[in-house]
Enzyme design. Structure first.
Site, PDB file in Angstrom:
ATOM      1  N   HIS A  14      -7.648  -4.080   2.697  1.00 47.62           N
ATOM      2  CA  HIS A  14      -7.887  -2.800   3.378  1.00 47.62           C
ATOM      3  C   HIS A  14      -7.608  -1.676   2.375  1.00 47.62           C
ATOM      4  O   HIS A  14      -6.477  -1.199   2.269  1.00 47.62           O
ATOM      5  CB  HIS A  14      -6.965  -2.674   4.595  1.00 47.62           C
ATOM      6  N   GLU A  72     -11.685  -4.368   5.148  1.00 45.75           N
ATOM      7  CA  GLU A  72     -11.420  -3.537   6.310  1.00 45.75           C
ATOM      8  C   GLU A  72     -11.362  -2.069   5.898  1.00 45.75           C
ATOM      9  O   GLU A  72     -11.003  -1.761   4.762  1.00 45.75           O
ATOM     10  CB  GLU A  72     -10.060  -3.885   6.937  1.00 45.75           C
ATOM     11  N   HIS A 102      -3.478  -8.974  13.694  1.00 43.41           N
ATOM     12  CA  HIS A 102      -2.375  -8.023  13.786  1.00 43.41           C
ATOM     13  C   HIS A 102      -1.187  -8.678  14.487  1.00 43.41           C
ATOM     14  O   HIS A 102      -1.228  -8.993  15.669  1.00 43.41           O
ATOM     15  CB  HIS A 102      -2.754  -6.727  14.503  1.00 43.41           C
TER      16      HIS A 102
END
Length: 237
Positions: A43, A70, A190
């Protein structure tokens, strides 16, 4: 079997704390794949608090499994996708100042924006995934904007799992059923860890992929990276 993508952001966080290139995210990605990881997730945030733009390009020709990038879909992120052409782009709604992803997209309110972005990404030959809360309305909205997959935001599941696993997973099962009905693939991520992962994938066997970073890297400090990846793969069997 649900595939395991290792998020290596935390490795970059550790490296950045001292400067230099120790630990190396490139070597970590290669080792994670060698130890059985079926994908690598990064990310690259604008402030480069962990993964840097340079890391993205360094990893481009190194990752041999699935490369998942991401990010918030601003023009910087879109330029990275155009240059790197990862296997998958996962769109998250968090702006640059947010510490970590903490909510899914409102796919209804952002329908026009997401439809345009997804169209652009698909034109690059990249599979798309949208980070969403486990709400049926958001899954329907995701279908309308044309995404290939959704990624279920699992922080609420991880928190509630400690109190009541069946209640914790119920909204996720409903969301997954709607996604399957609409022909959308399912990812999840997550706060997934060795305690809650097996139950989630047992209850929702259609999950294509989980992306795990923080817990996996923490476990690797105790168990070693190779053993940790094998432990997570075992939970997914």
């Amino acid at each position: 079997m649900t595939r395991l993508s290792v998020n290596i952001n935390k490795v970059a966080t550790l490296r950045n704390a001292r400067g230099g290139n120790n630990p190396s995210v490139v070597q970590l990605a290669k080792d994670a794949e060698r130890f059985g990881a079926q994908g690598i997730t990064i990310h690259p945030r604008p402030d480069e608090r962990h993964i840097t733009t340079k890391d993205v390009y360094d990893l481009k020709d190194v990752v041999t499994t699935e490369f998942n990038i991401e990010g918030y879909p601003d023009e910087r992120f879109m330029k990275i996708l155009e240059d790197v052409r990862p296997d998958q782009a996962t769109l998250v709604p968090d702006p640059p100042h947010v510490l970590t992803s903490n909510a899914g997209w409102d796919t209804v309110a952002n329908e026009e924006k997401l439809a345009d972005i997804i169209s652009r990404i698909k034109a690059l030959g990249i599979r798309t995934s949208i980070f969403v809360n486990p709400e049926v309305a958001m899954i329907i909205g995701a279908s309308k904007v044309g995404t290939d997959r959704i990624e279920l935001y699992t922080e609420m599941y991880a928190t509630d799992y400690l109190k009541n696993p069946s209640e914790a997973v119920s909204s996720y099962k409903a969301a997954a059923e709607k996604a399957i009905e609409l022909g959308i693939g399912i990812n999840a991520g997550h706060d997934l860890d060795l305690k809650n992962l097996k139950y989630l994938t047992k209850e929702i066997p259609n999950i294509d992929e989980v992306s795990i970073g923080h817990a996996l890297i923490c476990d690797a400090l105790y168990f070693g990276l190779e053993n940790t990846i094998q432990l997570y793969l075992r939970e997914l069997q």
